[in-house]
Design an enzyme around this catalytic site. Structure first.
Site, PDB file in Angstrom:
ATOM      1  CB  SER A  51      -4.335   4.398   3.405  1.00  0.00           C
ATOM      2  OG  SER A  51      -5.563   3.745   3.567  1.00  0.00           O
ATOM      3  CD  GLU A  93      -3.567   0.722  -3.484  1.00  0.00           C
ATOM      4  OE1 GLU A  93      -3.444   0.532  -2.258  1.00  0.00           O
ATOM      5  OE2 GLU A  93      -3.089   1.705  -4.074  1.00  0.00           O
ATOM      6  CG  HIS A 122      -3.782  -0.134   1.089  1.00  0.00           C
ATOM      7  ND1 HIS A 122      -4.071   0.916   0.248  1.00  0.00           N
ATOM      8  CD2 HIS A 122      -4.152   0.276   2.336  1.00  0.00           C
ATOM      9  CE1 HIS A 122      -4.599   1.907   0.950  1.00  0.00           C
ATOM     10  NE2 HIS A 122      -4.643   1.541   2.216  1.00  0.00           N
TER      11      HIS A 122
END
Length: 553
Positions: A241, A364, A463
């Site tokens: 990320s 995600e 995610h």
């Protein structure tokens, strides 16, 4: 179809609390040590001796200063060396997290996925610290060769987070791969990325100070890691990320060149960083909130940090429609520290000789809807409105495409797939394409489709999903992975691929199918699941549509 599994408000809140810690890499303190499990161990650094702990053969050192405090006259300035110390300094507990909470609410910035106050080490400007997990503390010899170094950049965008999270614990990775794992803290948000260069020359580097902190940590590794059994000429930077975006930004920084030798980007999307004019605008708004004249910017170094953080949050609140990834207090192109965007209009050539692995997960965006339960039960009209908010006039055609390619998908499925491909999938694929076009070193692309069984399976492949598999921490992160046999078996394959890449720049092992390098012709992609496979351009139609939506070529 997304299951109709119902989650109580308390269960959802507890899961969000846990998973948010994964997303931003919040911290936790050293567990109580039992004499039968741990002994103290010392190591040398250029600044003095440190005392860590040996737990079942892995030597752990926490809170090691790699830079001086960033408070006072060091605020908004490039990082400085830490002071030497005499005697032996304890490195038994994590150091400060960078300031990131709103003094008024003890919460992070709106729109940033995090839960504050959850096992987070105290915040402070003396936050330039790193942590090490290693099988050995003595320099390498012929019988004990130097080990690859895996240098982790934590998530949380550029606004929150800490390198001190259970899911980032390097014990299993160090033991499995005979590698040295390093995690770091550095300046974030306004303190790391307020671009004050327009107002005073002394603050020329302020807009990228947080990235310069990471460069400083890499310099510390180059000078000291051999004392921990690591090879300073075999350093892999990796992150997920916001950590992945930091890796991408490092690839575009001349000051970082030569300090690392492989790069792994997990669900990071930094095709562009912030443009200079946007960064200066943010700084102007900050000064206005503080009532400080442009000619008196040095006054910022004398203010209590709480006042600066409060002003920062006020600026964020005044700009609710600004995506902090692209227009907030984040790294900016200044022509020198960051000469160009990482992958715009082409890939930065600065560290073109560094092999790269990059990838994203299938859904995600399910993670970001944990506090929005309605997203998992959309009707057609609600789905169309959400997709229109993302794509505007391109929404109807995109919805038709995704419905055709995903027969039987619910409106929520369609929304999550489109939002995930737009926000992460397409930028990941264009980054791989542009990096491969440099023609210097290989790029390896993955697409993570394994679905977690937690919360009735409705998160699918969210995610942060790669983190526990890369770190071999499936059990530690069982609230995300479920901790079952399938997850354990997949972690065995994934972590070995990450280790192989750190060791050689090639992720191929006997546990996965042969993984070819990516190029614009074949677009070979490792689709990671219980049964992984290599597929040429697995999202071809979606990719072409999303590239058009982004105006990529």
């Amino acid at each position: 179809m997304i299951p109709t599994y119902r989650i109580s408000r308390a269960s959802r809140r507890n899961f969000l609390k846990h998973i948010s810690a994964l997303a931003v890499s919040s911290g936790f303190f050293l567990r109580d040590l039992h004499a039968q499990d741990a002994t103290f161990v010392t190591a040398e650094t250029a600044f003095g001796k440190i005392r860590g702990v040996d737990i079942n053969g892995i030597k752990i050192f926490k809170g090691i200063p790699y830079g001086a405090s960033t408070a006072g006259s060091n605020r908004f300035m490039p990082p400085a060396e830490p002071a030497d110390w005499s005697g032996v300094r304890d490195a038994l507990a994590y150091g400060h997290s960078a300031p990131q909470q709103d003094p008024a609410t003890s919460q992070p910035a709106p729109g940033v996925l995090t839960v504050s106050g959850s096992n987070l080490p105290p915040e402070g400007e003396d936050c330039l610290v790193l942590n090490i997990w290693t099988p050995a503390v003595s320099p390498a010899s012929e019988s004990a060769p130097k080990r690859p170094v895996m240098f982790w950049c934590h998530g949380g965008g550029f606004a929150t987070g800490s390198g001190s999270s259970p899911d980032n614990d390097g014990t299993n990775l160090a033991r499995r791969g005979d590698v040295v794992v390093v995690t770091i803290n550095h300046r974030l948000n306004v303190l790391g990325f307020a671009n004050l260069s327009e107002f005073i020359g002394n603050f020329a580097a302020s807009g990228d100070a947080g990235m310069l902190d990471i460069v400083q940590a890499l310099k510390w590794v180059r000078a000291n890691i051999s004392q921990f059994g690591g090879d300073p000429n075999m350093v892999t930077i990796f992150g997920q990320s916001g950590g992945g975006r930091k890796v991408e930004t490092l690839l575009a920084m001349p000051s970082a060149k030569g300090l690392f030798h492989r790069a792994i980007v997990e669900s990071g999307a930094a095709v562009k960083v912030v443009d200079r004019d946007v960064a200066v605008r943010n700084a102007e708004q900050l000064l206005a909130k503080l009532g400080i004249d442009r000619k008196n910017v040095r006054a910022l170094q004398k203010l209590p940090v709480g006042r600066i953080m409060a002003a920062y949050f006020a600026v964020v609140k005044d700009n609710p429609d600004v995506d902090p990834s692209f227009g907030g207090f984040s790294p900016s192109v200044d022509g020198k520290i960051v000469p160009q965007h990482p992958f715009y209009p082409s890939a930065s050539p600065v560290s073109a000789d560094v092999p790269m692995m990059i990838g994203s997960t299938r859904t995600e965006m399910t993670l970001f809807s944990l506090d929005d339960p309605s997203a998992f039960s959309l009707n057609d009209a609600d789905m169309r409105k959400r997709v229109n908010d993302i794509l505007g006039g391109q929404a109807p055609n995109m919805i038709d495409l995704y419905r055709r390619l995903n027969p039987g998908a619910s409106p929520s499925d369609i929304y999550f797939l489109i939002a995930s491909d737009y926000r992460y999938g397409a930028p990941t694929m264009i980054a791989a394409q542009r990096r491969a076009a440099l023609g210097k070193t290989p790029v390896f692309l993955y697409y993570f489709t394994w679905e977690t069984p937690v919360l009735g399976g409705q998160l699918k492949s969210p995610h942060t999903m790669e983190i526990p598999f890369a770190f071999d921490n499936v059990k530690i992160s069982e609230r995300l992975t479920g901790g079952g046999a399938d997850a354990m078996a997949l972690a065995d394959k994934v972590s070995d691929a990450w280790i192989a890449f750190a060791r050689s720049g090639d992720p191929n092992t006997s546990k996965l199918p042969h993984w070819p390098a990516y190029d614009a012709k074949d677009r070979s992609t490792m689709v990671i699941n219980n049964v992984s496979k290599v597929v040429s351009d697995p999202l071809r139609e979606q990719r072409l549509a999303m590239f058009q939506a982004w105006n990529f070529s």
